[in-house]
Structures are given as structure tokens and as C-alpha cells.
Design a protein around this motif. Structure first.
Motif, PDB file in Angstrom:
ATOM      1  N   GLN A 123      -1.205   6.942  -5.969  1.00 48.05           N
ATOM      2  CA  GLN A 123      -2.723   7.573  -5.249  1.00 48.05           C
ATOM      3  C   GLN A 123      -3.943   7.085  -6.313  1.00 48.05           C
ATOM      4  O   GLN A 123      -5.060   7.526  -5.761  1.00 48.05           O
ATOM      5  CB  GLN A 123      -2.523   8.807  -4.966  1.00 48.05           C
ATOM      6  CG  GLN A 123      -1.454   9.051  -3.723  1.00 48.05           C
ATOM      7  CD  GLN A 123      -1.658   8.232  -2.409  1.00 48.05           C
ATOM      8  OE1 GLN A 123      -2.813   8.079  -2.063  1.00 48.05           O
ATOM      9  NE2 GLN A 123      -0.800   7.390  -2.147  1.00 48.05           N
ATOM     10  N   ASN A 124      -3.865   6.717  -7.379  1.00 48.90           N
ATOM     11  CA  ASN A 124      -4.969   6.376  -8.357  1.00 48.90           C
ATOM     12  C   ASN A 124      -5.720   5.199  -8.016  1.00 48.90           C
ATOM     13  O   ASN A 124      -6.528   4.904  -8.433  1.00 48.90           O
ATOM     14  CB  ASN A 124      -4.493   6.538  -9.802  1.00 48.90           C
ATOM     15  CG  ASN A 124      -4.361   7.736 -10.389  1.00 48.90           C
ATOM     16  OD1 ASN A 124      -4.471   8.983 -10.112  1.00 48.90           O
ATOM     17  ND2 ASN A 124      -2.980   7.934 -10.946  1.00 48.90           N
TER      18      ASN A 124
ATOM     19  N   GLY B 118       0.807  -1.310   0.036  1.00 48.62           N
ATOM     20  CA  GLY B 118      -0.150   0.029   0.069  1.00 48.62           C
ATOM     21  C   GLY B 118       0.824   1.193  -0.090  1.00 48.62           C
ATOM     22  O   GLY B 118       2.320   1.089  -0.136  1.00 48.62           O
ATOM     23  N   ASP B 119       0.230   2.278   0.317  1.00 47.10           N
ATOM     24  CA  ASP B 119       1.089   3.653   0.338  1.00 47.10           C
ATOM     25  C   ASP B 119       1.940   3.794   1.764  1.00 47.10           C
ATOM     26  O   ASP B 119       2.807   4.422   1.789  1.00 47.10           O
ATOM     27  CB  ASP B 119       0.204   4.812   0.006  1.00 47.10           C
ATOM     28  CG  ASP B 119      -0.902   5.052   0.882  1.00 47.10           C
ATOM     29  OD1 ASP B 119      -1.046   4.506   1.828  1.00 47.10           O
ATOM     30  OD2 ASP B 119      -1.837   5.905   0.612  1.00 47.10           O
ATOM     31  N   LEU B 120       1.428   2.765   2.652  1.00 39.60           N
ATOM     32  CA  LEU B 120       2.059   2.827   3.999  1.00 39.60           C
ATOM     33  C   LEU B 120       1.903   3.912   4.855  1.00 39.60           C
ATOM     34  O   LEU B 120       2.663   4.248   5.904  1.00 39.60           O
ATOM     35  CB  LEU B 120       3.282   2.350   3.821  1.00 39.60           C
ATOM     36  CG  LEU B 120       3.549   1.168   3.024  1.00 39.60           C
ATOM     37  CD1 LEU B 120       5.059   0.644   2.889  1.00 39.60           C
ATOM     38  CD2 LEU B 120       2.736  -0.132   3.464  1.00 39.60           C
ATOM     39  N   ASP B 121       0.821   4.817   4.517  1.00 35.28           N
ATOM     40  CA  ASP B 121       0.883   6.029   5.284  1.00 35.28           C
ATOM     41  C   ASP B 121       0.316   5.746   6.690  1.00 35.28           C
ATOM     42  O   ASP B 121       0.270   6.639   7.683  1.00 35.28           O
ATOM     43  CB  ASP B 121       0.052   7.205   4.578  1.00 35.28           C
ATOM     44  CG  ASP B 121      -1.220   6.781   4.019  1.00 35.28           C
ATOM     45  OD1 ASP B 121      -1.586   5.520   4.086  1.00 35.28           O
ATOM     46  OD2 ASP B 121      -2.047   7.616   4.003  1.00 35.28           O
ATOM     47  N   SER B 122      -0.588   4.529   6.639  1.00 31.25           N
ATOM     48  CA  SER B 122      -1.303   4.358   7.865  1.00 31.25           C
ATOM     49  C   SER B 122      -0.559   3.370   8.765  1.00 31.25           C
ATOM     50  O   SER B 122      -0.900   2.907   9.943  1.00 31.25           O
ATOM     51  CB  SER B 122      -2.800   3.700   7.671  1.00 31.25           C
ATOM     52  OG  SER B 122      -3.345   4.829   7.202  1.00 31.25           O
ATOM     53  N   LEU B 123       0.351   2.627   8.215  1.00 29.69           N
ATOM     54  CA  LEU B 123       1.034   1.695   9.017  1.00 29.69           C
ATOM     55  C   LEU B 123       1.847   2.202  10.011  1.00 29.69           C
ATOM     56  O   LEU B 123       2.817   2.877   9.982  1.00 29.69           O
ATOM     57  CB  LEU B 123       1.978   1.133   7.854  1.00 29.69           C
ATOM     58  CG  LEU B 123       3.022  -0.323   8.592  1.00 29.69           C
ATOM     59  CD1 LEU B 123       2.005  -1.280   9.108  1.00 29.69           C
ATOM     60  CD2 LEU B 123       3.937  -0.687   7.470  1.00 29.69           C
TER      61      LEU B 123
ATOM     62  N   ASP C 281      -6.656  -2.264  -3.844  1.00 31.43           N
ATOM     63  CA  ASP C 281      -6.289  -2.690  -5.201  1.00 31.43           C
ATOM     64  C   ASP C 281      -4.962  -2.984  -5.271  1.00 31.43           C
ATOM     65  O   ASP C 281      -4.505  -3.876  -6.111  1.00 31.43           O
ATOM     66  CB  ASP C 281      -6.407  -1.261  -6.222  1.00 31.43           C
ATOM     67  CG  ASP C 281      -7.933  -0.882  -6.584  1.00 31.43           C
ATOM     68  OD1 ASP C 281      -8.785  -1.897  -6.670  1.00 31.43           O
ATOM     69  OD2 ASP C 281      -8.103   0.166  -6.424  1.00 31.43           O
ATOM     70  N   LYS C 282      -3.998  -2.293  -4.329  1.00 32.11           N
ATOM     71  CA  LYS C 282      -2.641  -2.712  -4.202  1.00 32.11           C
ATOM     72  C   LYS C 282      -2.680  -4.005  -3.628  1.00 32.11           C
ATOM     73  O   LYS C 282      -1.557  -4.789  -3.997  1.00 32.11           O
ATOM     74  CB  LYS C 282      -2.058  -1.630  -3.430  1.00 32.11           C
ATOM     75  CG  LYS C 282      -1.841  -0.357  -4.095  1.00 32.11           C
ATOM     76  CD  LYS C 282      -1.352   0.787  -3.360  1.00 32.11           C
ATOM     77  CE  LYS C 282      -1.539   2.295  -4.012  1.00 32.11           C
ATOM     78  NZ  LYS C 282      -1.089   3.232  -3.040  1.00 32.11           N
ATOM     79  N   ALA C 283      -3.382  -4.577  -2.974  1.00 30.90           N
ATOM     80  CA  ALA C 283      -3.522  -5.728  -2.212  1.00 30.90           C
ATOM     81  C   ALA C 283      -3.641  -6.765  -3.394  1.00 30.90           C
ATOM     82  O   ALA C 283      -3.017  -7.957  -3.486  1.00 30.90           O
ATOM     83  CB  ALA C 283      -4.215  -5.974  -1.174  1.00 30.90           C
ATOM     84  N   PHE C 284      -4.721  -6.423  -4.155  1.00 34.28           N
ATOM     85  CA  PHE C 284      -4.905  -7.306  -5.291  1.00 34.28           C
ATOM     86  C   PHE C 284      -4.047  -7.525  -6.379  1.00 34.28           C
ATOM     87  O   PHE C 284      -3.719  -8.478  -6.942  1.00 34.28           O
ATOM     88  CB  PHE C 284      -6.186  -6.694  -6.074  1.00 34.28           C
ATOM     89  CG  PHE C 284      -7.544  -7.599  -5.679  1.00 34.28           C
ATOM     90  CD1 PHE C 284      -7.978  -8.588  -5.710  1.00 34.28           C
ATOM     91  CD2 PHE C 284      -8.516  -6.574  -4.821  1.00 34.28           C
ATOM     92  CE1 PHE C 284      -9.159  -8.950  -5.169  1.00 34.28           C
ATOM     93  CE2 PHE C 284      -9.853  -6.963  -4.467  1.00 34.28           C
ATOM     94  CZ  PHE C 284     -10.129  -8.352  -4.479  1.00 34.28           C
TER      95      PHE C 284
END
Length: 215
Positions: free
Chosen positions: A72-73, A46-51, A78-81
Motif C-alpha cells: 500500500q506504499n 494492483g491491490d485488486l480491491d476495486s476489481l 505505480d504498480k502498472a508502471f
């Protein structure tokens, strides 16, 4: 539900902040699962901003790959998929190469058959798609539409789970759909015998239908 889905899965992906929730449920002080079992995902992406930093450090020390995708699109789901798609394609290539060497030059047919077998025998579970903002929940539903139409997932069973809900898309007409509410831990009691809470996993026995996207 988390325990059952985890044990039923071969490849497990945490989407960004999902790693925080996994950590809290399995490692943190308020863990609701058996701590003697180490629940390690195959990848965190992911974008890892919440990790959270301490969660990131914990899984990094355990050898879990942490892959940042900044685009960010795409939603973190989606990134996990994307990670699952990459894993499935790698399995496809490995099996096709193995079959090609065994079949002495008929690798193309083997690859085609293997692609079909992998797709039809795979189930994709999404856990944690409920309980947040409504737009995030609908984003998860949209991901079912989007990724369910991609070649790798075209014939794959996909469902989104929470502790109290399960959501999946029905094939559009002219397919006839028949829904059967299943109880994974049901031990075969007679219909007139009530089930205990331990025997019912997820929601049931009711089922709601919501018309979306001409389905």
C-alpha cells in the motif's frame, strides 16, 4: 481516444479498477466501442480491491494474467508502471542476448545500445487519469515525475490521457521546449478549412501550462 491509444500500443496494462472501466467500455451493455474487437490487456495488476468479481472472471477466462501487488506504499498506477518496467527490461534482455550471439562476444556493447534504443523509441500512454478525485489526479501527475526519472523511462515519452485532456511533463531548464498540438487523424487539410469532430482526437487547439516542481 481509447481506441486510438489501444491500437497504438504494444503492451497494455490495466491498473486494478481500470479493468472495470475497460470492460464497461468494450464488453458491457453500454459499450461505446465496437464489440467485435476483443480488447484484452496483457496484464491486470494492483491491490485488486476495486476489481469487480464478474470482470475478474471474464478476463481470467480469456487468459489475462491477474497479478496482485499488496504493497500500500504504492499507488495502483505505480504498480502498472512496475509491470511495464518489467516488460521493457525483459525485452532488453532478449534483444541483448540475440545481439550477443550474432556479434560473437560483443554482447555488452549490444546490450548498452539496445537499452538506449528501447528507451528512446518507447512511448508510455496513461489513459483514465482524469475525472476522479483531485488527489488521485495529482497522484497520476506525481507518477509521471517519479517514473519519468527512472533509468528505463528516462528518455521515454510519457503522457496522461482522458477523452478531453492530455497532460505531459516538459523537461526542466535549460532545455528549450516547443509544443505542437497534433491531430492524429488529420488528413492534411488547408489551415483555413475547419476540422470535423472526427478529425480531432483529444484536446486542441489550445494548450495550458501549469508550473509544478520547478518546471
Amino acid at each position: 481516444v481509447l481506441r486510438i491509444l489501444w491500437e497504438s500500443s504494444t503492451y497494455r496494462v490495466c491498473a486494478d479498477g481500470g479493468a472495470n472501466r475497460l470492460y464497461d467500455a468494450t464488453v458491457g451493455e453500454n459499450s461505446s466501442l465496437d464489440r467485435s474487437t476483443l480488447y484484452l490487456p496483457d496484464i491486470i495488476t494492483g491491490d485488486l480491491d476495486s476489481l469487480k468479481p464478474h470482470v475478474r472472471e471474464f478476463y481470467k477466462e480469456k487468459g489475462v494474467p491477474i497479478v496482485r501487488v499488496e504493497d500500500q506504499n504504492f499507488h495502483d498506477l505505480d504498480k502498472a508502471f512496475m509491470a511495464v518496467e518489467k516488460w521493457m527490461l525483459s525485452l532488453d534482455r532478449e534483444n541483448a542476448a540475440s545481439d550477443a550471439s550474432e556479434d560473437n562476444g560483443v554482447g555488452n556493447n549490444a546490450a548498452s545500445e539496445m537499452s538506449s534504443n528501447i528507451a528512446t523509441s518507447t512511448r508510455t500512454y496513461i489513459y483514465g487519469g482524469f475525472g476522479g478525485r483531485f488527489d488521485q489526479e495529482m497522484g497520476c501527475v506525481n507518477a509521471l515525475y517519479t517514473w519519468g526519472n527512472k533509468p528505463v523511462f528516462k528518455h521515454t515519452s510519457m503522457a496522461m490521457y482522458g477523452e478531453d485532456n492530455c497532460t505531459f511533463l516538459l523537461p526542466s531548464m535549460p532545455v528549450k521546449n516547443e509544443i505542437r498540438i497534433r491531430f492524429p487523424d488529420f488528413d492534411g487539410k488547408m489551415k483555413n478549412e475547419p476540422l470535423t469532430d472526427e478529425e480531432v482526437v483529444g484536446e486542441g487547439p489550445t494548450c495550458g501550462l501549469i508550473p509544478l516542481g520547478n518546471r
